[in-house]
Scaffold this active site. Structure first.
Site, mmCIF file in Angstrom:
data_model
loop_
_atom_site.group_PDB
_atom_site.id
_atom_site.type_symbol
_atom_site.label_atom_id
_atom_site.label_comp_id
_atom_site.label_asym_id
_atom_site.label_seq_id
_atom_site.Cartn_x
_atom_site.Cartn_y
_atom_site.Cartn_z
ATOM 1 N N TYR A 1 51.832 24.496 35.529
ATOM 2 C CA TYR A 1 51.241 25.442 36.471
ATOM 3 C C TYR A 1 49.838 24.995 36.873
ATOM 4 O O TYR A 1 49.498 24.945 38.063
ATOM 5 C CB TYR A 1 51.189 26.832 35.845
ATOM 6 C CG TYR A 1 50.628 27.898 36.746
ATOM 7 C CD1 TYR A 1 51.389 28.431 37.788
ATOM 8 C CD2 TYR A 1 49.331 28.381 36.567
ATOM 9 C CE1 TYR A 1 50.883 29.413 38.619
ATOM 10 C CE2 TYR A 1 48.817 29.362 37.395
ATOM 11 C CZ TYR A 1 49.593 29.877 38.418
ATOM 12 O OH TYR A 1 49.079 30.840 39.241
ATOM 13 N N LYS B 1 48.550 23.814 40.658
ATOM 14 C CA LYS B 1 47.555 24.610 41.372
ATOM 15 C C LYS B 1 46.278 23.809 41.630
ATOM 16 O O LYS B 1 45.600 24.013 42.650
ATOM 17 C CB LYS B 1 47.239 25.887 40.598
ATOM 18 C CG LYS B 1 48.381 26.898 40.598
ATOM 19 C CD LYS B 1 48.712 27.362 42.008
ATOM 20 C CE LYS B 1 49.696 28.519 42.030
ATOM 21 N NZ LYS B 1 49.959 29.020 43.392
#
Length: 269
Positions: free
Chosen positions: A156, A160
């Site tokens: 993640y 990002k």
């Protein structure tokens, strides 16, 4: 300062629930014609009914942001209906958790395919329309994890962080057409992905103690920024990653200020 977004057309991905859904409703209340994209048709039907009750001009499309052919089909229909796309909000995202040495490859790929490649594909499809009209706002959802990652969230965090850097490159390329590109990094906003407010109070306190403004973030906090970035007032802001985290880790131990304030030690603060 009056922000007027009336008559603008905004496309929001991952709009069926959570932050994305609230952004659609917020923009609709600002007079924006909203186009909501999501993979879940039931969520979109529910959203459409809510927007209809508000009297908002809106449409919803089932669309997987990793499917370029479907994206291009949807974008073509949007342009046919409305003639323009003023704002693109790349909100769709998924998480993947687990230590790097045991994280399934499929989970790693899904996080990057949706969070990063999905953002790229949506931009790729929308940019020609924005270039033709010589204006546009692209707003990408990054995360505080792009600044400081969490243990067991490498997929993640890296996806990002890549979104934030992609946004800078995007801004650099699109400046000649008066198109801005910015990213925002939400901090701890309770969602169906993180379940912050459902955790034991002791765990919540540990997390809240990392905040300079000791409260959970809200979708209104995100909405306020998105409305601003969508407006003419933000026309000279591009290529940024804006932290919307309540000052998470702005200082080493934010809780100390609260302890001092409770003790009445104002002179030291």
């Amino acid at each position: 300062m009056l922000i007027d977004l009336s008559n603008r057309v905004a496309v929001i991905t991952g709009a069926g629930r959570g932050i994305g859904r609230d952004l659609v409703i917020r923009l609709a209340n600002e007079g924006v014609t909203t186009v909501a994209l999501d993979v879940n048709s039931a969520d979109l039907d529910s959203l459409g009914a809510e927007l209809s009750a508000l009297g908002a001009t809106s449409s919803q499309f089932v669309c997987d942001v990793t499917d370029l052919a479907r994206i291009e089909e949807v974008v073509a229909e949007i342009v046919e209906r409305h003639g323009r796309i003023d704002v693109l909000i790349n909100n769709a995202g998924v998480t993947a958790t687990g230590p790097i040495d045991t994280l399934p490859e499929a989970a790693w790929r899904l996080a990057h395919d949706v969070n990063l490649t999905g953002t790229f594909l949506m931009c790729k499809a929308v940019i020609p329309t924005m270039k033709a009209q010589a204006s546009g706002r692209i707003i990408n959802a990054s995360s505080f994890a792009a600044i400081v990652p969490s243990v067991a969230h490498a997929a993640y965090a890296s996806s990002k962080a890549a979104v934030a850097h992609f946004t800078r490159a995007l801004a650099g390329e699109l400046g000649p057409w008066n198109i801005t590109a910015n990213a925002y990094a939400p901090g701890m906003v309770p969602t169906t992905l993180n379940h912050f407010t459902e955790r034991p109070q002791a765990e919540q306190d540990v997390l809240l103690n990392t905040l300079t403004l000791r409260r959970w973030g809200s979708t209104d906090d995100i909405g306020n920024l998105v409305v601003f970035l969508s407006s003419d007032q933000a026309s000279y802001i591009t290529g940024t990653l804006i932290d919307v985290s309540g000052g998470k880790l702005a200082t080493q131990v934010p809780r100390v200020a609260y302890d001092m304030a409770e003790a009445g030690d104002d002179a030291i603060i």
